[in-house]
Every structure is written in structure tokens, then in C-alpha cells.
Design an enzyme around this catalytic site. Structure first.
Site, PDB file in Angstrom:
ATOM      1  N   ASP A   1      10.152   5.180  12.927  1.00  0.00           N
ATOM      2  CA  ASP A   1      11.061   4.816  13.723  1.00  0.00           C
ATOM      3  C   ASP A   1      12.101   4.463  13.503  1.00  0.00           C
ATOM      4  O   ASP A   1      12.965   4.767  13.764  1.00  0.00           O
ATOM      5  CB  ASP A   1      10.141   3.160  13.869  1.00  0.00           C
ATOM      6  CG  ASP A   1       8.795   2.574  12.119  1.00  0.00           C
ATOM      7  OD1 ASP A   1       9.133   3.325  11.640  1.00  0.00           O
ATOM      8  OD2 ASP A   1       8.379   1.827  12.418  1.00  0.00           O
TER       9      ASP A   1
ATOM     10  N   ASP B   1       0.823  -1.503   0.156  1.00  0.00           N
ATOM     11  CA  ASP B   1       0.159   0.018  -0.288  1.00  0.00           C
ATOM     12  C   ASP B   1       0.826   1.126   0.349  1.00  0.00           C
ATOM     13  O   ASP B   1       2.247   1.151  -0.226  1.00  0.00           O
ATOM     14  CB  ASP B   1      -0.725   0.224   1.062  1.00  0.00           C
ATOM     15  CG  ASP B   1      -0.109  -0.778   1.617  1.00  0.00           C
ATOM     16  OD1 ASP B   1       0.810  -0.139   2.875  1.00  0.00           O
ATOM     17  OD2 ASP B   1      -1.135  -0.820   3.080  1.00  0.00           O
TER      18      ASP B   1
ATOM     19  N   ASP C   1       1.561   5.337   1.316  1.00  0.00           N
ATOM     20  CA  ASP C   1       1.383   6.470   1.746  1.00  0.00           C
ATOM     21  C   ASP C   1       1.098   7.409   1.850  1.00  0.00           C
ATOM     22  O   ASP C   1       2.829   7.297   0.652  1.00  0.00           O
ATOM     23  CB  ASP C   1       1.393   5.970   3.312  1.00  0.00           C
ATOM     24  CG  ASP C   1       1.242   4.758   4.064  1.00  0.00           C
ATOM     25  OD1 ASP C   1       0.115   4.930   3.880  1.00  0.00           O
ATOM     26  OD2 ASP C   1       2.016   3.876   4.602  1.00  0.00           O
TER      27      ASP C   1
HETATM   28  P1  ATP Z   1       3.905  -2.673   5.516  1.00  0.00           P
HETATM   29  O1  ATP Z   1       5.262  -2.358   4.692  1.00  0.00           O
HETATM   30  O2  ATP Z   1       4.020  -3.264   6.986  1.00  0.00           O
HETATM   31  O3  ATP Z   1       3.024  -1.227   5.586  1.00  0.00           O
HETATM   32  P2  ATP Z   1       5.523   0.529   6.875  1.00  0.00           P
HETATM   33  O4  ATP Z   1       6.501   0.600   7.231  1.00  0.00           O
HETATM   34  O5  ATP Z   1       4.551   1.182   6.049  1.00  0.00           O
HETATM   35  O6  ATP Z   1       5.370  -1.589   6.605  1.00  0.00           O
HETATM   36  P3  ATP Z   1       3.386   1.330   8.792  1.00  0.00           P
HETATM   37  O7  ATP Z   1       2.718   0.500  10.036  1.00  0.00           O
HETATM   38  O8  ATP Z   1       2.123   0.886   7.258  1.00  0.00           O
HETATM   39  O9  ATP Z   1       4.487   0.616   8.457  1.00  0.00           O
HETATM   40  O10 ATP Z   1       3.462   2.131   8.869  1.00  0.00           O
HETATM   41  C1  ATP Z   1       4.026   3.253   7.851  1.00  0.00           C
HETATM   42  C2  ATP Z   1       5.048   4.543   8.216  1.00  0.00           C
HETATM   43  O11 ATP Z   1       4.631   4.797   9.518  1.00  0.00           O
HETATM   44  C3  ATP Z   1       6.555   2.937   8.594  1.00  0.00           C
HETATM   45  O12 ATP Z   1       7.363   3.633   7.458  1.00  0.00           O
HETATM   46  C4  ATP Z   1       7.188   4.469   9.251  1.00  0.00           C
HETATM   47  O13 ATP Z   1       7.146   5.593   8.993  1.00  0.00           O
HETATM   48  C5  ATP Z   1       5.946   5.562  10.295  1.00  0.00           C
HETATM   49  N1  ATP Z   1       5.051   4.349  11.820  1.00  0.00           N
HETATM   50  C6  ATP Z   1       4.651   3.459  11.746  1.00  0.00           C
HETATM   51  N2  ATP Z   1       4.473   2.841  12.724  1.00  0.00           N
HETATM   52  C7  ATP Z   1       5.459   3.821  13.596  1.00  0.00           C
HETATM   53  C8  ATP Z   1       5.897   3.532  14.880  1.00  0.00           C
HETATM   54  N3  ATP Z   1       5.300   2.782  16.069  1.00  0.00           N
HETATM   55  N4  ATP Z   1       6.899   4.126  15.370  1.00  0.00           N
HETATM   56  C9  ATP Z   1       7.388   5.635  14.176  1.00  0.00           C
HETATM   57  N5  ATP Z   1       7.313   5.458  13.504  1.00  0.00           N
HETATM   58  C10 ATP Z   1       6.304   4.545  12.815  1.00  0.00           C
HETATM   59 MG    MG Z   2       2.213   0.615   5.088  1.00  0.00          MG
END
Ligand code: ATP
Ligand code: MG
Length: 473
Positions: A151, A75, A77
């Protein structure tokens, strides 16, 4: 003198915030290998539209990380300096969601692009619990601040799909090349702010095959217990991501190495340490991984039913041992397990009702007398129950013969079914050797398969062809 003191205080203050980097590295298209074909047209459209209205807008987070690794993001963002209201105003189908932090869902057919406004780093009104966990936080900020509060370095990259430039505030691109997972800022403090980051560290390392940087890994063992303070619903969401990542086996293995498996599923540690439980859970997880990687649907209720099955078996066996009737004993065992579980990890009700049905069906597969199998076929969830039975057979905790019989029965036409129902001898003789072998290995002398004609009254030790000793060998 006073000036010196002021400078010292200022230094102390800036040292507390070493994460803020004002100027990012800019990586042009020629220096990165992002395949434009992998970029969602809708994410591109959101960026173009908001940029046209003067807002700084980028694809952000996991999508940029995956694009740089040549993986198709699941997805997209987007982050922007427009407020949620300003974002919403420019799209036909957009809604503002979220309470803790308001963001916009912009919808295009099947795809939703999540658009969030850059968030502030330090919020004087920020509420935390006694361990430092952030409870409420809703201030908008600058892009450098937004980067600093993410993070891991590899998750703090911004991609402008219009100019094809990547903005890198924390050397995330370097870490992607070195295949290192590194926390932004001071790892211990960041885990305290949000203990879920420990689970995320494990998930990303397992999913991407990255090494966790030593300073990022080190505090995890000491802080693992903080997971217990995370609200049950949030923990469930994160566990779900982990289990459906396509790398669940690697994640669970890693959770154990880091000592993070306590407090997630009750006694996940105990389950995994029993040979019977471990074989079953790991088999279930590797099948799940195969399905995810093949792009197939995952039934969440089924998945959690496998994870907690040995807990149910243990409680069931205990009650049967006390002389309780077989089916009511299973029913109460399920209640107990689900109740204890949902305190820690809020498995949603729609899943727990699937789990209960799958479990309650298991003893019914043993009843092959009379019209019982025919009646069972009419059950709405018989397919899930059967798949579960097959997994138990594959893990050698139910007789292979039972699974084979049901496979034949399910695939047969009506006439063939009648002949299968009429041949009980063949069934029993085929089941017995398997049973004897497994019993023998556990040092339990009983043998033979007891048929549980009415499914309710037999509490004898022999009646549990589906219930291996939960203590294992
Ligand atoms: P995935 O492939 O699982 O979606 P993702 O990195 O996109 O991985 P998400 O949970 O969709 O993870 O979160 C989007 C973004 O938001 C992350 O890449 C990170 O930058 C930020 N983020 C998400 N959760 C946290 C957290 N607990 N603390 C700090 N930043 C976070
Ligand atoms: Mg994501």
C-alpha cells in the site's frame, strides 16, 4: 507507421503500470540506524534458514518501517521467493493458512512469523466487484512486483537481517525521513482496489504522527462511501487494529476529518456529535490508549460496549418513553443496536455477548436495596460492569456518588458491606445534588434519585438515573 503505433500502445501499457521499479535502492547498515536488538531472533532464523537453501528472504512491511523509526515492531512478517510448500518443508512447526492468498505461519513458542511468497502485480484472472475491489487474487510474482502491490511506500521496504541491508523500491526511506505517508501508484485506483486502504492511511498517519501526502489524501473524501462495500468481518478486523493501536483518539479524530466515520459504527458520526456521546466515547478511547501504551490487556467486548452505549441509551429511552418496562426495554434496545451494527461491522459473537452483559448490568448497579448488591457481586461479569459504571461516572453521566458507593462496597469486607447496605439515607442525600445539577443543566426540571426496587416496573421519567437524555443539552 505500424511500428509507431505499436510503440504508442506499448507506452500506453507501461504507463498503466508506473509502479513497477525493477531495481531497488540498497541501503547498507552504515546508512540506516536499525537496532539489531529490536529484530526478532525468530525472524532472523527464518531468513537465515531459507537463504541457506537458496531462497531470497527478507523481513518486510510494518516491521521494517518500525525498525527504521526505532520502534519495537509488534510482529514480524517475512517475504520470500520460496513457495508455501517450500517454506513449510524447512521448519518443524509450520502450517499453511489462508485461502485468498496462501501463506505460512512458522511458530516458535509464543511467536509466530508470517511468511508469504512474493505476489504478482497484474493477475489476468483477478476478479473485481463493480467498483474495482479485488475479490480473489493468488498469483506468485517477483520481488519488484511484490513491492509495487503494497500500500504505502513506507510499508514496501525489505530488510535482510543477515547482511543488514534495506531494499527500497519506492523511496520509502525518504518518506520515513520526511514523515510522509504516500501511496504507491495511483491513489484513487489503489483505494478502489481495496477501500480498507483509506482506513489504513488514517491509522498509520495517526499512529506514526505522519502527514498524509496531498495526492494520497485527496481522493479519500470522494471515495469514503466505498467502505460500505467491504465485507463486515474484514472491516471489524481493521477497526480493531485502529482502536487498539494505542492511538485510537487520534485515529477517530482523523477519521472524522477525512469523513470516514460514516458506515463504520452506525451513526458514529451522530454519537460523536452529541456532547454526551462524544465525552463518553472519547474518554473510553483515551483510557484504552493509556492501557495499550502501558502494555495492558484490552477487553474488546468492553471497548465496543463503550462505543455503542449511547446508541443503546437512545433506543432504551425511546422505548421507555413509549411506556415499555425498563429492563425488557433495555433488552430489546440492545437487540436492535447489535443487529443493525453487525450488518456493517461483524462484531464476533463472543464480544457481543460480553457487551450485552455489561449493558444489562448497568441498571442493576442502581438497585442498592435489600440483598441486590450482594447478589450482583456474584455475577461473573460484575467487574467489567463496575468498570463500565466508573467510566459513566467519570463522563458525568451517572452520579459520582453511585460510583463511590460501589467502589467502597466492592473493596469492603462482609461487616463493612452490611453497614453500607444499612445506610440508604446517606446514599440518597449524597446522590441528589449531583443529579439536580446535571438535570438542571439540561433544562429538565426533575430531580432526585428514584430507586428502582425491582428493576422492572418503573417507566417514569425519574427512574433513569443511569439514562441521561440522549439528545444532550
Ligand atoms: P501494523 O504495525 O499495524 O502491523 P503493518 O504495516 O505491518 O502495520 P499489516 O496489516 O500487518 O500492517 O500488513 C503487513 C504489510 O502487508 C503492510 O506493511 C503492507 O506492505 C502490506 N499490506 C497490508 N494490507 C495491505 C493492503 N490492504 N494493501 C496493500 N498492501 C497491504
Ligand atoms: Mg504487521
Amino acid at each position: 507507421m505500424i511500428k509507431k503505433f505499436v510503440t504508442q500502445v506499448q507506452e500506453l501499457f507501461t504507463r498503466k503500470k508506473p509502479r513497477l521499479r525493477k531495481e531497488p535502492k540498497r541501503i547498507a547498515a552504515a546508512e540506516h540506524a536499525i537496532d539489531r536488538e529490536l529484530v526478532s531472533r525468530n525472524a532472523l532464523r527464518v531468513c537465515e534458514t531459507l537463504q541457506k537453501h537458496g531462497f531470497a528472504t527478507y523481513i518486510v512491511g510494518g516491521a521494517v518501517r518500525d525498525l527504521l523509526l526505532g520502534i519495537a515492531p509488534k510482529d514480524f512478517d517475512v517475504a520470500t521467493d520460496a513457495t508455501p510448500e517450500q517454506v513449510k518443508a524447512h521448519f518443524r512447526r509450520a502450517i499453511i493458512i489462508g485461502r485468498r492468498f496462501r501463506l505460512v505461519h512458522v511458530m516458535f513458542g509464543q511467536e509466530t512469523i508470517e511468511v508469504s511468497t512474493f505476489r504478482a502485480l497484474e493477475n489476468p484472472d483477478r476478479q473485481t466487484d463493480e467498483h474495482g475491489r479485488v475479490l480473489a487474487d493468488n498469483l506468485f510474482g517477483s520481488q519488484p512486483e511484490d513491492a509495487a502491490r503494497r500500500d504505502f511506500t513506507i510499508n514496501a521496504l525489505y530488510y535482510d537481517p543477515v547482511t543488514e541491508t534495506v531494499l527500497d523500491y519506492h523511496d520509502g526511506v525518504k518518506d520515513i525521513r520526511r514523515r510522509k505517508l504516500r501511496m504507491i501508484g495511483e491513489p484513487e485506483a489503489r483505494y478502489r482496489e481495496d477501500p480498507v486502504r483509506m482506513l489504513r492511511a488514517v491509522r498509520f498517519a495517526a499512529k506514526l504522527g505522519f502527514e498524509i501526502d496531498e495526492a494520497t489524501r485527496k481522493p479519500i473524501t470522494t471515495l469514503a462511501a466505498l467502505i460500505e462495500n467491504v465485507p463486515a468481518a474484514r472491516l471489524f478486523e481493521e477497526m480493531l487494529k485502529l482502536l487498539t493501536s494505542g492511538h485510537a483518539v487520534a485515529c477517530i479524530t482523523r477519521l472524522r476529518v477525512e469523513g470516514l466515520h460514516h458506515g463504520l459504527l452506525p451513526l458514529l458520526d451522530v454519537i460523536l456529535e452529541q456532547p454526551e456521546g462524544e465525552r463518553f466515547v472519547m474518554l473510553a478511547l483515551s483510557r484504552t490508549d493509556e492501557r495499550v501504551r502501558a502494555g495492558k490487556h484490552i477487553a474488546i467486548g468492553f471497548l465496543f460496549a463503550t462505543l455503542l452505549w449511547h446508541e443503546v441509551l437512545k433506543q432504551w429511552k425511546l422505548r421507555e418513553g413509549r411506556g415499555e418496562h425498563r429492563i425488557p426495554a433495555l433488552d430489546v434496545a440492545i437487540d436492535e443496536v447489535l443487529e443493525r451494527q453487525t450488518e456493517k461491522l461483524a462484531i464476533q459473537r463472543r464480544y457481543t455477548s460480553d457487551m450485552r452483559e455489561i449493558w444489562m448490568l448497568q441498571p442493576r448497579f442502581e438497585r442498592r436495596t435489600g440483598r441486590n448488591p450482594v447478589k450482583l457481586l456474584e455475577h461473573l461479569r460484575v467487574r467489567a460492569g463496575y468498570d463500565f459504571l466508573m467510566l459513566r461516572c467519570a463522563a458525568e453521566e451517572a452520579p459520582a456518588e453511585l460510583g463511590e458507593w460501589w467502589t467502597r462496597f466492592m473493596e469492603s469486607n462482609e461487616a463493612e458491606r452490611e453497614s453500607l447496605l444499612a445506610a440508604p439515607q446517606a446514599r440518597d442525600s449524597a446522590a441528589a445534588p449531583n443529579r439536580r445539577r446535571r438535570r438542571g443543566r439540561r433544562g429538565n426540571g426533575s430531580s432526585g434519585v428514584a430507586r428502582d426496587a425491582d428493576g422492572s416496573a418503573s417507566a417514569s421519567a425519574n427512574s433513569d438515573i443511569a439514562v441521561p437524555s440522549s439528545k444532550g443539552g
